[in-house]
Design a protein around this motif. Structure first.
Motif, PDB file in Angstrom:
ATOM      1  N   TYR A  35      33.208  34.166  31.439  1.00 39.31           N
ATOM      2  CA  TYR A  35      33.453  35.578  31.705  1.00 39.31           C
ATOM      3  C   TYR A  35      32.264  36.380  31.188  1.00 39.31           C
ATOM      4  CZ  TYR A  35      38.420  34.494  32.442  1.00 39.31           C
ATOM      5  OH  TYR A  35      39.601  33.994  32.925  1.00 39.31           O
ATOM      6  N   GLN A  37      31.425  40.281  29.654  1.00 40.36           N
ATOM      7  CA  GLN A  37      32.027  41.516  29.147  1.00 40.36           C
ATOM      8  C   GLN A  37      30.946  42.533  28.863  1.00 40.36           C
ATOM      9  OE1 GLN A  37      34.421  41.068  25.586  1.00 40.36           O
ATOM     10  NE2 GLN A  37      35.474  43.008  25.931  1.00 40.36           N
ATOM     11  N   GLY A  40      32.378  48.350  26.653  1.00 40.29           N
ATOM     12  CA  GLY A  40      33.472  49.239  27.024  1.00 40.29           C
ATOM     13  C   GLY A  40      34.344  48.739  28.164  1.00 40.29           C
ATOM     14  N   GLN A  41      34.115  47.507  28.582  1.00 37.74           N
ATOM     15  CA  GLN A  41      34.886  46.944  29.691  1.00 37.74           C
ATOM     16  C   GLN A  41      35.640  45.700  29.245  1.00 37.74           C
ATOM     17  OE1 GLN A  41      34.854  48.486  32.802  1.00 37.74           O
ATOM     18  NE2 GLN A  41      33.676  50.020  31.677  1.00 37.74           N
ATOM     19  N   GLY A  42      36.620  45.299  30.050  1.00 41.58           N
ATOM     20  CA  GLY A  42      37.271  44.027  29.813  1.00 41.58           C
ATOM     21  C   GLY A  42      36.439  42.890  30.365  1.00 41.58           C
ATOM     22  N   PRO A  43      36.737  41.665  29.940  1.00 43.44           N
ATOM     23  CA  PRO A  43      36.003  40.520  30.485  1.00 43.44           C
ATOM     24  C   PRO A  43      36.187  40.407  31.998  1.00 43.44           C
ATOM     25  CG  PRO A  43      37.237  39.898  28.515  1.00 43.44           C
ATOM     26  CD  PRO A  43      37.693  41.273  28.899  1.00 43.44           C
ATOM     27  N   GLU A  44      35.099  40.053  32.675  1.00 46.57           N
ATOM     28  CA  GLU A  44      35.131  39.843  34.120  1.00 46.57           C
ATOM     29  C   GLU A  44      34.852  38.373  34.417  1.00 46.57           C
ATOM     30  OE1 GLU A  44      33.556  43.668  36.407  1.00 46.57           O
ATOM     31  OE2 GLU A  44      32.112  42.925  34.943  1.00 46.57           O
ATOM     32  N   PHE A  45      35.685  37.789  35.237  1.00 46.33           N
ATOM     33  CA  PHE A  45      35.580  36.387  35.576  1.00 46.33           C
ATOM     34  C   PHE A  45      34.273  36.071  36.300  1.00 46.33           C
ATOM     35  CE2 PHE A  45      36.786  32.267  36.926  1.00 46.33           C
ATOM     36  CZ  PHE A  45      36.508  32.155  38.281  1.00 46.33           C
ATOM     37  N   PRO A  99      45.370  28.550  33.981  1.00 49.94           N
ATOM     38  CA  PRO A  99      46.228  29.454  33.195  1.00 49.94           C
ATOM     39  C   PRO A  99      47.532  29.740  33.903  1.00 49.94           C
ATOM     40  CG  PRO A  99      44.490  30.698  34.247  1.00 49.94           C
ATOM     41  CD  PRO A  99      44.207  29.251  34.525  1.00 49.94           C
TER      42      PRO A  99
ATOM     43  N   PHE B  89      43.755  43.867  25.077  1.00 47.00           N
ATOM     44  CA  PHE B  89      43.499  43.706  26.501  1.00 47.00           C
ATOM     45  C   PHE B  89      44.748  43.188  27.206  1.00 47.00           C
ATOM     46  CE2 PHE B  89      38.931  44.275  26.646  1.00 47.00           C
ATOM     47  CZ  PHE B  89      38.515  43.954  25.375  1.00 47.00           C
ATOM     48  N   SER B  93      47.260  36.467  35.394  1.00 47.05           N
ATOM     49  CA  SER B  93      46.745  35.299  36.100  1.00 47.05           C
ATOM     50  C   SER B  93      47.752  34.897  37.167  1.00 47.05           C
ATOM     51  CB  SER B  93      46.492  34.126  35.150  1.00 47.05           C
ATOM     52  OG  SER B  93      47.705  33.531  34.759  1.00 47.05           O
ATOM     53  N   LEU B 101      41.706  34.695  34.667  1.00 42.07           N
ATOM     54  CA  LEU B 101      42.402  35.867  34.148  1.00 42.07           C
ATOM     55  C   LEU B 101      41.699  37.131  34.644  1.00 42.07           C
ATOM     56  CD1 LEU B 101      42.750  34.512  30.526  1.00 42.07           C
ATOM     57  CD2 LEU B 101      44.696  35.212  31.923  1.00 42.07           C
ATOM     58  N   PHE B 103      41.403  41.015  33.577  1.00 42.05           N
ATOM     59  CA  PHE B 103      41.633  41.837  32.400  1.00 42.05           C
ATOM     60  C   PHE B 103      41.568  43.326  32.714  1.00 42.05           C
ATOM     61  CE2 PHE B 103      41.494  38.929  28.788  1.00 42.05           C
ATOM     62  CZ  PHE B 103      40.914  37.795  29.333  1.00 42.05           C
ATOM     63  N   GLY B 104      42.302  44.104  31.926  1.00 45.28           N
ATOM     64  CA  GLY B 104      42.085  45.537  31.882  1.00 45.28           C
ATOM     65  C   GLY B 104      40.858  45.851  31.042  1.00 45.28           C
ATOM     66  N   LYS B 105      40.548  47.138  30.903  1.00 45.98           N
ATOM     67  CA  LYS B 105      39.324  47.530  30.216  1.00 45.98           C
ATOM     68  C   LYS B 105      39.449  47.469  28.696  1.00 45.98           C
ATOM     69  CE  LYS B 105      37.385  50.417  33.836  1.00 45.98           C
ATOM     70  NZ  LYS B 105      36.819  51.741  34.192  1.00 45.98           N
ATOM     71  N   GLY B 106      40.651  47.336  28.201  1.00 46.04           N
ATOM     72  CA  GLY B 106      40.839  47.267  26.758  1.00 46.04           C
ATOM     73  C   GLY B 106      41.175  48.619  26.155  1.00 46.04           C
TER      74      GLY B 106
END
Lengths: 116, 113
Positions: A35, A37, A40-45, A99, B89, B93, B101, B103-106
């Motif tokens: 991933y 990241q 300021g962002q969430g992890p991106e696949f 997952p 977060f 899935s 997964l 994810f949102g931005k947190g």
């Protein structure tokens, strides 16, 4: 090992250079994920391996990004001709399987890549 | 495509206050839903999960209920502690997202003594 290990923890490189980021998954985990990241962002696949093969690489942003897992354990994420926009924390995770209902993905602490 | 939207932070609370962090999702099919937490200087850790509608995930005093009718998975805790300060977060899935997964931005939570 006890957890997912990523090396290096920090990498600073010049624009245009080639970098390799390494991930050692938890022993016995057949699934491995990368991933990215950004701040300021969430992890991106990016990419998902099941064993040695990439089961899903739909998240790789372009052909400068490539990942391998030749023996079904350690994986290397390779970035060619790095750009400043590649600066981010690159996270690796592993699990016994996809997952779904009964597996949990364990994350490493990430490699912070800075392209200057 | 599938997506997760969570409330933006930062959220600052006093110790023992009630916490809610909202999370809604868009997905085809029936995804599994997760909350991950990232404590300062540490990697992402699974906090709790729910795999079907009306399931409640719980851990360390945190709870979240999978609400299919409102496509939500809000995180709650009745009494937060300073040690809960972290980034949270929401993620999903399945439901059309094969093997990864989303994810949102947190949401960054700071708890003051």
């Amino acid at each position: 090992g006890a957890g997912v290990s990523q090396t290096p923890s920090n990498k600073v490189t010049e624009k245009g250079k080639y970098v390799e980021l390494r991930c050692d998954p938890i022993s016995g985990h057949t699934a491995l994920y990368w991933y990215r990241q950004s701040l300021g962002q969430g992890p991106e696949f990016l990419i998902y391996f099941q064993g040695t093969g990439a089961a899903d690489d739909s998240g790789l942003p372009n052909d400068r990004f490539f990942a391998v897992r030749p023996e079904g354990s350690v994986s290397t994420l390779k970035i060619q001709r790095t750009e400043r926009g590649d600066s981010a924390v690159y996270l690796c995770a592993s699990s016994f399987g996809p997952p779904d209902l009964n597996t949990e993905a364990f994350f490493g602490q990430g490699t912070r890549l800075t392209v200057v | 495509g599938n997506s997760v939207t969570q409330m933006e932070g930062p959220v600052t609370l006093s110790e023992e206050a009630f916490l809610t962090i909202n999370c809604t999702y868009t997905a085809t099919g029936y995804p599994s839903l997760f909350w991950y937490v990232q404590y300062p200087g540490e990697g992402l850790q699974l906090l709790l999960k729910a795999t079907k509608a009306d399931d409640k995930g719980s851990n360390k005093g945190f709870e979240a209920t999978y609400r299919k009718e409102t496509t939500s998975f809000h995180l709650e805790k009745g009494s937060v502690q300073v040690s809960d300060s972290a980034v949270y977060f929401c993620a999903l899935s399945g439901g059309g997202s094969q093997g990864n997964l989303i994810f949102g931005k947190g949401t960054k939570l700071s708890v003051k003594p």
